[in-house]
Design a protein around this motif. Structure first.
Motif, PDB file in Angstrom:
ATOM      1  N   LEU A 154      -8.268   8.074  -4.504  1.00  0.00           N
ATOM      2  CA  LEU A 154      -8.188   8.719  -3.343  1.00  0.00           C
ATOM      3  C   LEU A 154      -6.907   9.665  -3.304  1.00  0.00           C
ATOM      4  CD1 LEU A 154      -8.869   5.461  -1.187  1.00  0.00           C
ATOM      5  CD2 LEU A 154      -9.991   7.673  -1.488  1.00  0.00           C
ATOM      6  N   THR A 155      -5.963   9.076  -4.121  1.00  0.00           N
ATOM      7  CA  THR A 155      -4.795  10.113  -4.357  1.00  0.00           C
ATOM      8  C   THR A 155      -5.222  11.661  -4.869  1.00  0.00           C
ATOM      9  OG1 THR A 155      -3.273   8.400  -4.948  1.00  0.00           O
ATOM     10  CG2 THR A 155      -2.490  10.467  -5.449  1.00  0.00           C
ATOM     11  N   GLY A 197      -7.159  12.986  -1.975  1.00  0.00           N
ATOM     12  CA  GLY A 197      -6.021  13.518  -0.933  1.00  0.00           C
ATOM     13  C   GLY A 197      -5.357  14.838  -1.364  1.00  0.00           C
ATOM     14  N   ALA A 206      -6.305   3.420   1.878  1.00  0.00           N
ATOM     15  CA  ALA A 206      -6.134   4.613   2.383  1.00  0.00           C
ATOM     16  C   ALA A 206      -4.693   5.184   2.534  1.00  0.00           C
ATOM     17  CB  ALA A 206      -6.551   4.412   4.123  1.00  0.00           C
ATOM     18  N   PHE A 243      -4.366   7.993  -0.131  1.00  0.00           N
ATOM     19  CA  PHE A 243      -5.216   9.254   0.263  1.00  0.00           C
ATOM     20  C   PHE A 243      -3.919   9.994   1.304  1.00  0.00           C
ATOM     21  CE2 PHE A 243      -6.730  11.687   3.886  1.00  0.00           C
ATOM     22  CZ  PHE A 243      -7.657  12.648   3.101  1.00  0.00           C
TER      23      PHE A 243
END
Length: 189
Positions: free
Chosen positions: A123-124, A127, A180, A183
């Motif tokens: 997710l990083t 993002g 989350a 992100f």
């Protein structure tokens, strides 16, 4: 480059936990060290590109001092450094702490916890790309758009982390919000 590094982290975290569960952490570190040694030997074959000499006019110390003084005079730069450091601290703490937390409070095995942590690192990477695109698009229409995007991302990160730690008990709601955070914290990548 950062996205590729993040994907390498995803694979390392996911595989590392799985290998540690089956072979033990010592053997996993030995395997990672051997793989790193092999990769570093390949790196010795990379050809360097020619560089141009630095412009003359003062010693290297004077040039560095001038550049640092110029940068540190800007409140925007100082606040950006502070915000970036804070978000990187949050991400580093989550990457380090999440697998242990998932094992202790969710009952995850080492392999499952590391694979879940790898989702956070993925997710990083996602993002970083999406936040970068948002900054580029907003920056075309608004000169301060590139500054607003990290501010919005940092504020969102703080709100989501606070909600995860205060509004939810141990369970899927808290876990989704903790993931989350990866992100939103990627806004500084």
């Amino acid at each position: 480059v950062l996205v590729v590094a993040a994907l390498g982290n995803v694979m390392g975290i996911a595989l590392g936990g799985t290998l540690a569960q089956h072979w033990g952490w010592q053997n996993t570190f030995i395997a990672a060290g051997c793989l790193s040694l092999i990769v570093s030997l390949f790196a010795l074959t990379i050809k360097d590109y020619p560089t141009t000499p630095l412009a003359s006019g003062g010693s290297a110390t004077e040039k560095i001092t001038y550049a640092m003084r110029t940068l540190l005079r800007s409140p925007t730069v100082n606040l950006t450094y502070l915000g970036s450091a804070s978000l990187l601290f949050i991400m580093s703490a989550l990457v380090t702490w999440l697998p242990t937390y998932l094992g202790r409070f969710y009952g995850y095995t080492i392999a499952h916890a590391s694979q879940t942590g790898a989702v956070g690192v993925a997710l990083t990477a996602i993002g970083a790309v999406l936040w970068g695109q948002a900054a580029d698009r907003w920056g075309v229409h608004n000169a301060r758009g590139r500054l607003w995007v990290p501010a919005i991302g940092a504020l969102s990160c703080a709100i989501v982390l606070l909600a995860a730690l205060t509004l939810f008990d141990i369970g899927s709601g808290r876990l989704i919000l903790l993931l989350a955070v990866f992100f939103f914290a990627a806004v500084v990548m």
